[in-house]
Design a protein around this motif. Structure first.
Motif, PDB file in Angstrom:
ATOM      1  N   GLY A   9      -8.184  24.315 -20.491  1.00 36.26           N
ATOM      2  CA  GLY A   9      -7.620  23.752 -21.706  1.00 36.26           C
ATOM      3  C   GLY A   9      -8.168  24.446 -22.940  1.00 36.26           C
ATOM      4  N   GLY A  10      -7.595  24.111 -24.085  1.00 39.85           N
ATOM      5  CA  GLY A  10      -8.063  24.697 -25.327  1.00 39.85           C
ATOM      6  C   GLY A  10      -7.050  24.517 -26.428  1.00 39.85           C
ATOM      7  N   SER A  11      -7.247  25.259 -27.491  1.00 41.34           N
ATOM      8  CA  SER A  11      -6.356  25.204 -28.649  1.00 41.34           C
ATOM      9  C   SER A  11      -5.558  26.491 -28.741  1.00 41.34           C
ATOM     10  CB  SER A  11      -7.164  25.011 -29.925  1.00 41.34           C
ATOM     11  OG  SER A  11      -7.850  23.790 -29.907  1.00 41.34           O
ATOM     12  N   VAL A  12      -4.291  26.348 -29.077  1.00 37.28           N
ATOM     13  CA  VAL A  12      -3.404  27.502 -29.159  1.00 37.28           C
ATOM     14  C   VAL A  12      -2.338  27.234 -30.200  1.00 37.28           C
ATOM     15  CG1 VAL A  12      -1.863  26.646 -27.345  1.00 37.28           C
ATOM     16  CG2 VAL A  12      -2.051  29.117 -27.739  1.00 37.28           C
ATOM     17  N   SER A  17       0.435  30.514 -24.935  1.00 47.74           N
ATOM     18  CA  SER A  17       0.345  30.158 -23.524  1.00 47.74           C
ATOM     19  C   SER A  17      -1.069  29.713 -23.160  1.00 47.74           C
ATOM     20  CB  SER A  17       0.722  31.359 -22.646  1.00 47.74           C
ATOM     21  OG  SER A  17       2.037  31.784 -22.874  1.00 47.74           O
ATOM     22  N   LEU A  18      -1.140  28.861 -22.166  1.00 45.55           N
ATOM     23  CA  LEU A  18      -2.405  28.466 -21.565  1.00 45.55           C
ATOM     24  C   LEU A  18      -2.194  28.326 -20.075  1.00 45.55           C
ATOM     25  CD1 LEU A  18      -3.863  25.721 -23.948  1.00 45.55           C
ATOM     26  CD2 LEU A  18      -4.833  27.987 -23.513  1.00 45.55           C
ATOM     27  N   LEU A  87       4.377  27.068 -25.701  1.00 47.54           N
ATOM     28  CA  LEU A  87       3.817  25.757 -26.031  1.00 47.54           C
ATOM     29  C   LEU A  87       4.286  25.264 -27.396  1.00 47.54           C
ATOM     30  CD1 LEU A  87       0.293  26.291 -24.539  1.00 47.54           C
ATOM     31  CD2 LEU A  87       1.829  24.414 -23.960  1.00 47.54           C
ATOM     32  N   LYS A  88       4.480  23.949 -27.459  1.00 49.59           N
ATOM     33  CA  LYS A  88       4.942  23.276 -28.669  1.00 49.59           C
ATOM     34  C   LYS A  88       3.903  22.245 -29.088  1.00 49.59           C
ATOM     35  CE  LYS A  88       9.722  23.554 -26.979  1.00 49.59           C
ATOM     36  NZ  LYS A  88      10.932  22.759 -26.633  1.00 49.59           N
ATOM     37  N   PRO A  89       3.885  21.865 -30.352  1.00 51.92           N
ATOM     38  CA  PRO A  89       2.927  20.835 -30.785  1.00 51.92           C
ATOM     39  C   PRO A  89       3.037  19.551 -29.967  1.00 51.92           C
ATOM     40  CG  PRO A  89       3.856  21.919 -32.690  1.00 51.92           C
ATOM     41  CD  PRO A  89       4.604  22.452 -31.485  1.00 51.92           C
ATOM     42  N   GLU A  90       4.231  19.213 -29.519  1.00 52.36           N
ATOM     43  CA  GLU A  90       4.403  17.995 -28.731  1.00 52.36           C
ATOM     44  C   GLU A  90       3.815  18.107 -27.331  1.00 52.36           C
ATOM     45  OE1 GLU A  90       6.793  19.687 -30.388  1.00 52.36           O
ATOM     46  OE2 GLU A  90       8.711  19.653 -29.287  1.00 52.36           O
ATOM     47  N   GLN A 117     -10.859  14.421 -14.446  1.00 54.35           N
ATOM     48  CA  GLN A 117     -11.307  13.869 -15.729  1.00 54.35           C
ATOM     49  C   GLN A 117     -10.445  14.334 -16.895  1.00 54.35           C
ATOM     50  OE1 GLN A 117     -13.855  11.553 -16.186  1.00 54.35           O
ATOM     51  NE2 GLN A 117     -13.518  11.445 -13.979  1.00 54.35           N
ATOM     52  N   GLY A 118      -9.681  15.368 -16.693  1.00 55.14           N
ATOM     53  CA  GLY A 118      -8.779  15.837 -17.734  1.00 55.14           C
ATOM     54  C   GLY A 118      -9.318  17.017 -18.514  1.00 55.14           C
ATOM     55  N   THR A 119      -8.394  17.796 -19.073  1.00 50.84           N
ATOM     56  CA  THR A 119      -8.742  18.894 -19.959  1.00 50.84           C
ATOM     57  C   THR A 119      -7.792  18.858 -21.154  1.00 50.84           C
ATOM     58  OG1 THR A 119      -9.107  21.298 -20.083  1.00 50.84           O
ATOM     59  CG2 THR A 119      -7.272  20.571 -18.711  1.00 50.84           C
ATOM     60  N   GLN A 120      -8.340  19.019 -22.339  1.00 51.07           N
ATOM     61  CA  GLN A 120      -7.556  18.850 -23.557  1.00 51.07           C
ATOM     62  C   GLN A 120      -6.780  20.120 -23.895  1.00 51.07           C
ATOM     63  OE1 GLN A 120      -7.159  16.062 -25.523  1.00 51.07           O
ATOM     64  NE2 GLN A 120      -5.687  17.273 -26.730  1.00 51.07           N
ATOM     65  N   VAL A 121      -5.522  19.933 -24.237  1.00 54.77           N
ATOM     66  CA  VAL A 121      -4.673  21.013 -24.726  1.00 54.77           C
ATOM     67  C   VAL A 121      -4.187  20.621 -26.117  1.00 54.77           C
ATOM     68  CG1 VAL A 121      -2.475  22.215 -24.431  1.00 54.77           C
ATOM     69  CG2 VAL A 121      -3.941  21.779 -22.451  1.00 54.77           C
TER      70      VAL A 121
END
Length: 124
Positions: A9-12, A17-18, A87-90, A117-121
């Motif tokens: 996960g991460g910020s883009v 793409s991730l 990827l889109k903001p939504e 546990q999840g990974t943030q995008v």
């Protein structure tokens, strides 16, 4: 004890793409359905994709991400990958890996018994 550990996960920026990965351990059965779900604050958990262990399986992809996301798995290494393009903001959400005890897939959260546990995008 089944464990699912997500990574990637991460910020883009929008249009980027991730690639998310999930490593499964704690069970010897490798023919079960593996999937991805996501949840944004204030919203219900949403299905994203799921895939069986069948050779060449393309998986089941939710309409909201169809054409942008693909799912794949490595049965030897008990892992599942979610490739996210366009990827889109939504698409911003916590993404969860899930495993079912069955060898077919139903893209509903109640079908899956084990969760990571999840990974943030985050898409901006």
């Amino acid at each position: 004890h089944v464990q699912l550990v997500e990574s990637g996960g991460g910020s883009v920026q929008a249009g980027g793409s991730l690639r998310l990965s999930c490593a499964a351990s704690g069970y010897t059965y490798n023919r079960n359905c593996l999937g991805w779900f996501r949840q944004s604050p204030g919203k219900e958990r949403e299905e994203v994709a799921a895939i069986t262990a069948s050779e060449g399986a393309l998986g089941v992809i939710a309409d909201s991400v169809k054409g942008r996301f693909t799912i794949s798995r490595d049965n030897t290494n008990h892992s599942v990958t979610l490739q996210m393009n366009g990827l889109k903001p939504e698409d911003t959400a916590m993404y969860y890996c899930a495993a079912s005890s069955l060898n077919y897939c139903v893209l509903e959260s109640s079908f899956f018994q084990w969760w990571g546990q999840g990974t943030q995008v985050t898409v901006s």
